[in-house]
Design a protein around this motif. Structure first.
Motif, PDB file in Angstrom:
ATOM      1  N   ALA A  15       0.871  -1.181   0.000  1.00 25.64           N
ATOM      2  CA  ALA A  15       0.000   0.000   0.000  1.00 25.64           C
ATOM      3  C   ALA A  15       0.902   1.224   0.000  1.00 25.64           C
ATOM      4  O   ALA A  15       2.032   1.185   0.485  1.00 25.64           O
ATOM      5  CB  ALA A  15      -0.909   0.003   1.223  1.00 25.64           C
ATOM      6  N   TRP A  16       0.386   2.328  -0.540  1.00 26.66           N
ATOM      7  CA  TRP A  16       1.204   3.525  -0.716  1.00 26.66           C
ATOM      8  C   TRP A  16       0.418   4.743  -0.274  1.00 26.66           C
ATOM      9  O   TRP A  16      -0.730   4.930  -0.661  1.00 26.66           O
ATOM     10  CB  TRP A  16       1.572   3.650  -2.195  1.00 26.66           C
ATOM     11  N   ASP A  17       1.044   5.590   0.561  1.00 30.90           N
ATOM     12  CA  ASP A  17       0.450   6.890   0.919  1.00 30.90           C
ATOM     13  C   ASP A  17       1.546   7.941   1.036  1.00 30.90           C
ATOM     14  O   ASP A  17       1.492   8.819   1.877  1.00 30.90           O
ATOM     15  CB  ASP A  17      -0.370   6.789   2.212  1.00 30.90           C
ATOM     16  N   GLY A  18       2.545   7.864   0.177  1.00 32.50           N
ATOM     17  CA  GLY A  18       3.737   8.691   0.269  1.00 32.50           C
ATOM     18  C   GLY A  18       4.879   7.893   0.868  1.00 32.50           C
ATOM     19  O   GLY A  18       6.040   8.143   0.594  1.00 32.50           O
ATOM     20  N   LYS A  19       4.538   6.936   1.676  1.00 32.47           N
ATOM     21  CA  LYS A  19       5.460   5.927   2.178  1.00 32.47           C
ATOM     22  C   LYS A  19       4.919   4.583   1.718  1.00 32.47           C
ATOM     23  O   LYS A  19       3.747   4.460   1.384  1.00 32.47           O
ATOM     24  CB  LYS A  19       5.560   5.974   3.704  1.00 32.47           C
ATOM     25  N   ASP A  53      14.774  10.204  -4.385  1.00 30.90           N
ATOM     26  CA  ASP A  53      15.160   9.725  -5.710  1.00 30.90           C
ATOM     27  C   ASP A  53      14.271   8.602  -6.229  1.00 30.90           C
ATOM     28  O   ASP A  53      14.518   8.032  -7.278  1.00 30.90           O
ATOM     29  CB  ASP A  53      16.618   9.265  -5.699  1.00 30.90           C
ATOM     30  N   GLY A  54      13.201   8.273  -5.480  1.00 30.57           N
ATOM     31  CA  GLY A  54      12.291   7.231  -5.908  1.00 30.57           C
ATOM     32  C   GLY A  54      12.704   5.835  -5.489  1.00 30.57           C
ATOM     33  O   GLY A  54      12.037   4.868  -5.818  1.00 30.57           O
ATOM     34  N   LYS A  55      13.805   5.710  -4.771  1.00 32.51           N
ATOM     35  CA  LYS A  55      14.260   4.412  -4.264  1.00 32.51           C
ATOM     36  C   LYS A  55      14.200   4.427  -2.747  1.00 32.51           C
ATOM     37  O   LYS A  55      14.649   5.371  -2.113  1.00 32.51           O
ATOM     38  CB  LYS A  55      15.685   4.129  -4.725  1.00 32.51           C
ATOM     39  N   MET A  56      13.609   3.385  -2.183  1.00 33.23           N
ATOM     40  CA  MET A  56      13.454   3.317  -0.734  1.00 33.23           C
ATOM     41  C   MET A  56      14.815   3.150  -0.063  1.00 33.23           C
ATOM     42  O   MET A  56      15.625   2.343  -0.485  1.00 33.23           O
ATOM     43  CB  MET A  56      12.524   2.177  -0.340  1.00 33.23           C
ATOM     44  N   ASP A  57      15.051   3.975   0.974  1.00 28.58           N
ATOM     45  CA  ASP A  57      16.333   3.986   1.665  1.00 28.58           C
ATOM     46  C   ASP A  57      16.253   3.415   3.075  1.00 28.58           C
ATOM     47  O   ASP A  57      17.264   3.020   3.638  1.00 28.58           O
ATOM     48  CB  ASP A  57      16.865   5.425   1.791  1.00 28.58           C
TER      49      ASP A  57
END
Length: 74
Positions: A15-19, A53-57
């Motif tokens: 699920a996505w809500d900005g995170k 950058d669009g990649k989860m850190d």
């Protein structure tokens, strides 16, 4: 690719809500005998893009030790 191991392992839903919230089911039905079926092994992980950058850190366990119930268990 947005996220990969070791941040998530055996993902089954997202699920996505900005995170990004990812459900992972480690050891899900690894044997024909359905070993671990009654063990609380499901986790929800919260992944965050700190660099923009669009990649989860960053990955943390949001909810731990969930149990999968089948409709016949209710």
């Amino acid at each position: 690719m947005v996220a990969s191991e070791p941040m998530v392992d055996e993902p089954v839903a997202m699920a996505w809500d900005g995170k990004m919230y990812v459900a992972q089911m480690d050891n899900n039905m690894q044997t024909v005998a359905a070993d671990w079926e009654d063990e609380p092994y499901i986790q929800i992980k919260l992944l965050d893009d700190l660099g923009g950058d669009g990649k989860m850190d960053k990955s943390i366990v949001f909810i731990d030790s969930l149990l999968l119930l089948w409709m016949t268990d209710l």
